[in-house]
Design a protein around this motif. Sequence first.
Motif, mmCIF file in Angstrom:
data_model
loop_
_atom_site.group_PDB
_atom_site.id
_atom_site.type_symbol
_atom_site.label_atom_id
_atom_site.label_comp_id
_atom_site.label_asym_id
_atom_site.label_seq_id
_atom_site.Cartn_x
_atom_site.Cartn_y
_atom_site.Cartn_z
ATOM 1 N N TRP A 1 0.730 -1.135 -0.006
ATOM 2 C CA TRP A 1 -0.026 -0.166 -0.029
ATOM 3 C C TRP A 1 0.723 1.425 0.026
ATOM 4 O O TRP A 1 0.309 2.312 -0.057
ATOM 5 C CB TRP A 1 -0.966 0.099 1.106
ATOM 6 N N LEU A 2 2.292 1.228 0.294
ATOM 7 C CA LEU A 2 3.043 2.313 0.199
ATOM 8 C C LEU A 2 3.820 2.385 -1.100
ATOM 9 O O LEU A 2 4.754 3.375 -1.183
ATOM 10 C CB LEU A 2 3.800 2.128 1.495
ATOM 11 N N GLN A 3 3.183 1.782 -2.112
ATOM 12 C CA GLN A 3 3.961 1.815 -3.460
ATOM 13 C C GLN A 3 4.303 3.223 -3.974
ATOM 14 O O GLN A 3 5.531 3.531 -4.285
ATOM 15 C CB GLN A 3 3.027 0.963 -4.548
ATOM 16 N N GLU A 4 3.416 3.951 -3.711
ATOM 17 C CA GLU A 4 3.462 5.270 -4.597
ATOM 18 C C GLU A 4 4.514 6.285 -3.554
ATOM 19 O O GLU A 4 5.073 7.233 -4.070
ATOM 20 C CB GLU A 4 2.114 6.140 -4.399
ATOM 21 N N ARG A 5 4.862 5.828 -2.273
ATOM 22 C CA ARG A 5 5.623 6.543 -1.592
ATOM 23 C C ARG A 5 6.925 6.265 -1.796
ATOM 24 O O ARG A 5 8.002 6.982 -1.687
ATOM 25 C CB ARG A 5 5.439 6.452 -0.082
ATOM 26 N N TYR A 6 7.259 4.872 -2.159
ATOM 27 C CA TYR A 6 8.550 4.224 -2.100
ATOM 28 C C TYR A 6 9.027 3.959 -3.438
ATOM 29 O O TYR A 6 10.160 3.780 -3.884
ATOM 30 C CB TYR A 6 8.752 3.188 -1.241
ATOM 31 N N ASN A 7 7.928 3.510 -4.294
ATOM 32 C CA ASN A 7 8.668 3.264 -5.775
ATOM 33 C C ASN A 7 7.298 3.373 -6.842
ATOM 34 O O ASN A 7 6.667 2.772 -7.323
ATOM 35 C CB ASN A 7 8.870 1.829 -5.706
ATOM 36 N N PRO A 8 7.170 4.852 -6.945
ATOM 37 C CA PRO A 8 6.097 5.106 -7.633
ATOM 38 C C PRO A 8 6.439 5.004 -9.348
ATOM 39 O O PRO A 8 5.339 4.841 -10.136
ATOM 40 C CB PRO A 8 5.826 6.746 -7.553
ATOM 41 N N THR A 9 7.498 4.959 -9.782
ATOM 42 C CA THR A 9 7.815 4.827 -11.226
ATOM 43 C C THR A 9 9.319 3.999 -11.320
ATOM 44 O O THR A 9 10.014 3.819 -10.173
ATOM 45 C CB THR A 9 8.023 6.243 -11.890
ATOM 46 N N PRO A 10 9.469 3.605 -12.464
ATOM 47 C CA PRO A 10 10.740 2.714 -12.594
ATOM 48 C C PRO A 10 11.837 3.653 -12.210
ATOM 49 O O PRO A 10 12.945 3.066 -11.867
ATOM 50 C CB PRO A 10 10.815 2.312 -13.998
ATOM 51 N N ASP A 11 12.002 4.793 -12.707
ATOM 52 C CA ASP A 11 12.994 5.968 -12.362
ATOM 53 C C ASP A 11 13.219 6.434 -10.830
ATOM 54 O O ASP A 11 14.211 6.839 -10.612
ATOM 55 C CB ASP A 11 13.037 7.086 -13.321
ATOM 56 N N ASP A 12 12.142 5.977 -10.217
ATOM 57 C CA ASP A 12 12.028 6.303 -8.704
ATOM 58 C C ASP A 12 11.977 5.122 -8.065
ATOM 59 O O ASP A 12 11.061 4.596 -7.628
ATOM 60 C CB ASP A 12 10.946 7.434 -8.413
ATOM 61 N N SER A 13 13.306 4.285 -7.867
ATOM 62 C CA SER A 13 13.133 3.259 -7.160
ATOM 63 C C SER A 13 14.270 3.235 -6.302
ATOM 64 O O SER A 13 15.426 3.582 -6.384
ATOM 65 C CB SER A 13 13.243 2.109 -8.577
ATOM 66 N N PHE A 14 14.127 2.146 -5.461
ATOM 67 C CA PHE A 14 15.209 1.522 -4.431
ATOM 68 C C PHE A 14 15.743 0.002 -4.914
ATOM 69 O O PHE A 14 16.913 -0.539 -4.307
ATOM 70 C CB PHE A 14 14.736 1.565 -2.824
ATOM 71 N N TRP A 15 15.023 -0.507 -6.113
ATOM 72 C CA TRP A 15 15.608 -1.953 -6.532
ATOM 73 C C TRP A 15 16.590 -1.964 -7.508
ATOM 74 O O TRP A 15 16.832 -0.886 -8.030
ATOM 75 C CB TRP A 15 14.101 -2.533 -7.010
ATOM 76 N N ARG A 16 17.238 -3.015 -7.237
ATOM 77 C CA ARG A 16 18.567 -3.129 -8.106
ATOM 78 C C ARG A 16 18.147 -4.881 -8.709
ATOM 79 O O ARG A 16 17.282 -5.550 -8.245
ATOM 80 C CB ARG A 16 19.662 -3.404 -7.172
ATOM 81 N N ALA A 17 18.927 -4.869 -9.845
ATOM 82 C CA ALA A 17 18.585 -5.981 -10.667
ATOM 83 C C ALA A 17 19.011 -7.255 -9.844
ATOM 84 O O ALA A 17 20.065 -7.425 -9.075
ATOM 85 C CB ALA A 17 19.449 -6.043 -11.919
ATOM 86 N N GLY A 18 18.165 -8.550 -10.055
ATOM 87 C CA GLY A 18 18.542 -9.322 -9.459
ATOM 88 C C GLY A 18 19.584 -10.608 -9.849
ATOM 89 O O GLY A 18 19.659 -10.227 -11.262
ATOM 90 N N ARG A 19 19.808 -11.575 -9.450
ATOM 91 C CA ARG A 19 20.906 -12.522 -10.012
ATOM 92 C C ARG A 19 20.225 -13.587 -10.662
ATOM 93 O O ARG A 19 19.992 -14.780 -10.275
ATOM 94 C CB ARG A 19 21.790 -13.144 -9.149
ATOM 95 N N ASN A 20 19.381 -13.345 -11.496
ATOM 96 C CA ASN A 20 18.672 -14.341 -12.396
ATOM 97 C C ASN A 20 18.802 -14.214 -13.793
ATOM 98 O O ASN A 20 18.960 -12.911 -14.300
ATOM 99 C CB ASN A 20 16.857 -14.295 -12.110
ATOM 100 N N ALA A 21 18.534 -15.286 -14.561
ATOM 101 C CA ALA A 21 18.925 -15.276 -16.025
ATOM 102 C C ALA A 21 17.686 -15.560 -16.837
ATOM 103 O O ALA A 21 17.421 -16.633 -16.802
ATOM 104 C CB ALA A 21 20.119 -16.223 -16.334
#
Length: 239
Positions: free
Chosen positions: A180-200
Amino acid sequence: MTLDPRELHRDLDLLEDVEKATLRLVVQAIYDFRDQANQIFIEEQDLVKDIGEDISREALDRLGTSTIPVRLFGNIDYKQARYVFHPEFSIRQALFVDSKAEKVSGEATATIQMSQTSMRVRQMRQGRAVEERGTLPPVLNRDGNIFLVTTIFVKYNYREKTDSKNDLESVSIICLPNGWLQERYNPTPDDSFWRAGRNAPSRGEPFRVRIGLEALEEKARWRVQRIRLAPPSSYSWCD
């Protein structure tokens, strides 16, 4: 009064307060158990991931919580249905705590699976926008009761020694925002704290992602707490 967790969808500040209080509980449990955790890492010969799971479970069991006798399911190490008590109300919570263990060189991130979050992962990968939906819901319905889903990750950062033993150097404890806090923490792909994972994807591996700890701290400093184990061990809550 027991507050219906669905009401927090309209009061995001209160939702964050519940998550912050829960993180304090987990941090206190790990901090109180830090000396035993360090000794276990030195002496145990199990896989470091298994050692981390055992430490988190024993630390939380020792501290104890206001348990509700409802079984929870999910791909997370520690699952507990419990009450969170506030001066004005109580609320039912599904507490999920997952343990990670990695060499200190990987201390800046924490890898998760999409079954361990209720958020959508919005990020840029190889120049294009990506959005993947987590499979945990923001609230769970169990036995006719609604539980707020709160997910915390305990990451054990260790250093390998030449005698095949490990020294636990620090513990990072991360509270991932409820969906429910999506828009506070990750509203768009450019505004993100995520990093690419180790998957192929080329090998058909499931989508994975990493939490960038510094990026999450920039959004809310309190969501990442660190306990240092190297003597002298130290910790102070960071807001």
